[in-house]
Design a protein around this motif. Structure first.
Motif, PDB file in Angstrom:
ATOM      1  N   CYS A   1      33.590  28.803  69.419  1.00 38.53           N
ATOM      2  CA  CYS A   1      33.521  30.211  68.995  1.00 38.53           C
ATOM      3  C   CYS A   1      33.825  31.126  70.167  1.00 38.53           C
ATOM      4  O   CYS A   1      34.616  32.078  70.039  1.00 38.53           O
ATOM      5  CB  CYS A   1      32.137  30.532  68.417  1.00 38.53           C
TER       6      CYS A   1
ATOM      7  N   LYS B   1      30.822  26.934  59.949  1.00 39.36           N
ATOM      8  CA  LYS B   1      30.058  28.186  60.045  1.00 39.36           C
ATOM      9  C   LYS B   1      28.778  28.087  59.219  1.00 39.36           C
ATOM     10  O   LYS B   1      27.695  28.454  59.679  1.00 39.36           O
ATOM     11  CB  LYS B   1      30.931  29.352  59.571  1.00 39.36           C
TER      12      LYS B   1
ATOM     13  N   ARG C   1      36.576  25.068  58.621  1.00 39.99           N
ATOM     14  CA  ARG C   1      36.029  26.116  59.492  1.00 39.99           C
ATOM     15  C   ARG C   1      34.890  26.858  58.814  1.00 39.99           C
ATOM     16  O   ARG C   1      33.887  27.187  59.457  1.00 39.99           O
ATOM     17  CB  ARG C   1      37.133  27.073  59.929  1.00 39.99           C
TER      18      ARG C   1
ATOM     19  N   ASN D   1      36.165  33.136  53.393  1.00 35.19           N
ATOM     20  CA  ASN D   1      36.906  33.689  54.511  1.00 35.19           C
ATOM     21  C   ASN D   1      38.222  34.218  53.942  1.00 35.19           C
ATOM     22  O   ASN D   1      38.357  34.365  52.729  1.00 35.19           O
ATOM     23  CB  ASN D   1      37.093  32.647  55.631  1.00 35.19           C
TER      24      ASN D   1
ATOM     25  N   GLU E   1      25.604  28.191  61.470  1.00 38.53           N
ATOM     26  CA  GLU E   1      25.075  29.557  61.468  1.00 38.53           C
ATOM     27  C   GLU E   1      24.107  29.833  60.317  1.00 38.53           C
ATOM     28  O   GLU E   1      23.160  30.592  60.489  1.00 38.53           O
ATOM     29  CB  GLU E   1      26.224  30.557  61.464  1.00 38.53           C
TER      30      GLU E   1
ATOM     31  N   GLU F   1      37.398  29.322  66.444  1.00 41.19           N
ATOM     32  CA  GLU F   1      36.815  29.212  65.118  1.00 41.19           C
ATOM     33  C   GLU F   1      37.164  30.387  64.209  1.00 41.19           C
ATOM     34  O   GLU F   1      36.526  30.602  63.189  1.00 41.19           O
ATOM     35  CB  GLU F   1      35.285  29.074  65.231  1.00 41.19           C
TER      36      GLU F   1
END
Length: 175
Positions: free
Chosen positions: A167, A103, A99, A4, A107, A172
């Motif tokens: 989210c 994810k 975070r 990120n 995900e 998030e």
């Protein structure tokens, strides 16, 4: 590699284990974790049910810690954050890493439940997990033996529906 705006995770290599053990046994980190020996880390790097990552940050992507996920092939879709060790402290790198791990768990790996345990006295980490939506499920009383006696662990988790709601609420975003 996964990342990120603040950090990047890359798979841990056997050559990285000297660094991993040095961070894990650093006097600033040792009270908050139960360290593994090199053989345990080697197994985690090799075993497909685990994800062992080096955390990198900064323009030069220098190592700032490591993380271990367990249960990545769990048929119950319950993934454990086994270990997260970040140095230096107080710069928001732990939050950014957590975070990103949420994810990945929900995900990428399709988790229904993302869970962890934290030593009762580790109030800094507990506050981070509370702030990131993890819910306390209970305590494992005096389950970890130390040189000073026994320590208790707090078990916490975040469910997929709770993550999705975070989210939707914009909670998030990359830290």
């Amino acid at each position: 590699m996964i990342g990120n705006a603040r950090i990047r995770l890359r798979p841990t290599l056997i050559d990285d284990l000297g660094y991993v053990i040095s961070v894990e046994t650093d006097p600033d980190n040792l009270p908050s974790i139960t360290p593994w020996d090199r053989t345990q880390h080697e197994a985690a790097v090799r075993f497909p049910d685990f994800r062992h990552f080096i955390v990198e940050a900064g323009d030069a992507l220098q190592p700032v810690g490591f993380v271990i996920l367990v249960g990545c092939r769990n048929r119950h879709r319950s993934i454990e954050l086994k270990r997260m060790v970040i140095q230096p402290k107080g710069q928001g790198l732990g939050r950014a890493c957590l975070r990103l791990l949420k994810k990945i768990a929900f995900e990428d790996l399709g988790a229904h439940r993302f869970w962890l345990d934290v030593k009762v006295h580790n109030t800094r980490a507990k506050a981070l997990y509370d702030g990131e939506g993890f819910v306390e499920e209970g305590r494992l009383r005096e389950c970890v033996r130390t040189d000073e006696g026994y320590e208790s662990l707090v078990v916490m988790s975040l469910l997929q529906a709770e993550y999705a709601a975070r989210c939707d609420a914009g909670l998030e975003a990359a830290a």
